[in-house]
Enzyme design. Structure first.
Site, mmCIF file in Angstrom:
data_model
loop_
_atom_site.group_PDB
_atom_site.id
_atom_site.type_symbol
_atom_site.label_atom_id
_atom_site.label_comp_id
_atom_site.label_asym_id
_atom_site.label_seq_id
_atom_site.Cartn_x
_atom_site.Cartn_y
_atom_site.Cartn_z
ATOM 1 N N CYS A 23 49.594 36.380 111.027
ATOM 2 C CA CYS A 23 50.172 37.283 110.036
ATOM 3 C C CYS A 23 51.034 38.278 110.792
ATOM 4 O O CYS A 23 50.518 39.072 111.591
ATOM 5 C CB CYS A 23 49.060 38.013 109.279
ATOM 6 S SG CYS A 23 49.700 39.297 108.170
ATOM 7 N N CYS A 66 57.482 35.740 108.842
ATOM 8 C CA CYS A 66 56.345 35.809 107.917
ATOM 9 C C CYS A 66 55.752 34.407 107.861
ATOM 10 O O CYS A 66 56.481 33.430 107.672
ATOM 11 C CB CYS A 66 56.787 36.250 106.515
ATOM 12 S SG CYS A 66 55.419 36.137 105.324
#
Lengths: 227, 227
Positions: free
Chosen positions: B73, B187
């Site tokens: 993440c 991302c």
């Protein structure tokens, strides 16, 4: 066990969980321990037993806070009772769940064909679970069984060949022609080698059934804690 | 974090590991904890901080025996230094690895376009890492950024729409037209929404780069233990 099978189980769990954001998903702890000795070698060829490594892995998950274990390897269920005795959290029974799903979904079935590893076949874990429900087991012929075992090894080696797909479908179809009314995919590598939905007769994917059982069991635990 | 992103990272790790049987793979312990508070809400909107939950998760992995942590993440890397201070095992820096790969693979790049969540953009973690290498950052226009954020939410909700694919490619292409010489997929949900190899210009998939870094780091550890 097989890392791809582990990935496949978690993929099913994610897909089956109703979620509109990260936080709607369950916490899942995965110990992908591919160093566990080969189950088929142990059961069918007198190789090193995987029980010690299986026990250590289950205990690691318990110590880390898991409240339930799902084990995406059918042949490892040969050791299920000993494993259950070694930890204080429940371990789902993938073989029982698959046979229960067969009986629940196809109550008319009296004979099931089994596509599985040599270890699972020789351990007779599916035979016992199915016979207890009054279902007979049909096994592939020798050459189909050898082919199935080679496909399992290919998947574990990261080779998903399209060539094997037709032959697996043919092996399943031969079982149906020999009298099976449904096919059990009793090895978590097999759904990675071909899509059993391509069968035109009833089939049961043990990985998918284990994912459903895990979600149902976790849901029940949450319900118990809420009550 | 995002369960699908976690799955994607492990898929890359499996695919990149040279293996001809289960036992050739690494032991991997995955704590998929989707209950960690939303990073973008915390960074961009003053929502609940994820730091406590991130710290607990990292400590759980350390206690369970992990020797290295990879965190799929990007926005959570806003908290990397605090997390590193909380455990005694290394945590890979996905942002630094991605920027290092950009510099190594495309040494001529002076300006990079960034496709990332609002949280990652506003935390400026990529700006700092890229500026330190003499690389400028170009951000999407407001409407493209809002669209990217909505695609990330869609992936987290398990919706992979083909419709979003073209618009993501268009957003990247607009950054190239505005002067970027490469695109960073900063991302881990974005590679799940479209295949960045469809770009006809350099792009960097941060999930894939993290998988490569993890395999390299584990290989070095094994080498050290063998020496």
């Amino acid at each position: 066990m097989g890392p791809e099978a582990t990935l496949d189980l978690y993929r099913h769990i994610i897909n089956l969980t109703p979620a509109s954001r990260d936080q709607d998903h369950f916490r899942v702890l995965i110990y992908s321990n591919p160093k566990i000795p080969d189950r088929t070698l142990a059961i069918a060829d007198g190789g090193e037993s995987p029980l010690e490594a299986l026990t250590e892995s289950a205990r690691l998950l318990e110590s880390a806070g898991a409240s339930l274990i799902a084990m995406p390897c059918n042949s490892a269920h040969h050791y299920l009772e000993q494993l259950r005795a070694a930890v204080n959290i429940p371990i789902l029974d993938m073989v029982a769940e698959t046979c229960g799903a067969l009986r629940g979904r196809y109550p008319e079935v009296k004979t099931a064909g089994l596509l599985a590893s040599d270890g699972t076949v020789q351990s007779k874990i599916y035979h016992r679970a199915l016979n207890a429900k009054g279902i007979n087991v049909l096994l592939p012929n020798e050459s189909d069984q050898a082919f199935i075992q080679s496909v399992i090894a290919e998947v574990k080696a990261g080779k998903h060949t399209e060539a094997g797909r037709e032959k697996l479908l043919a092996a399943g179809t031969r079982l149906i022609q020999a009298g099976a009314q449904a096919i059990i995919l009793g090895c978590t590598e097999l759904p990675l080698a071909f899509d059993s939905r391509a069968f035109s007769f009833p089939s049961l994917n043990s990985t998918l059934i284990l994912a459903e059982a895990a979600i149902s069991a976790v849901g029940q635990k949450i319900q118990e804690n809420t009550d």
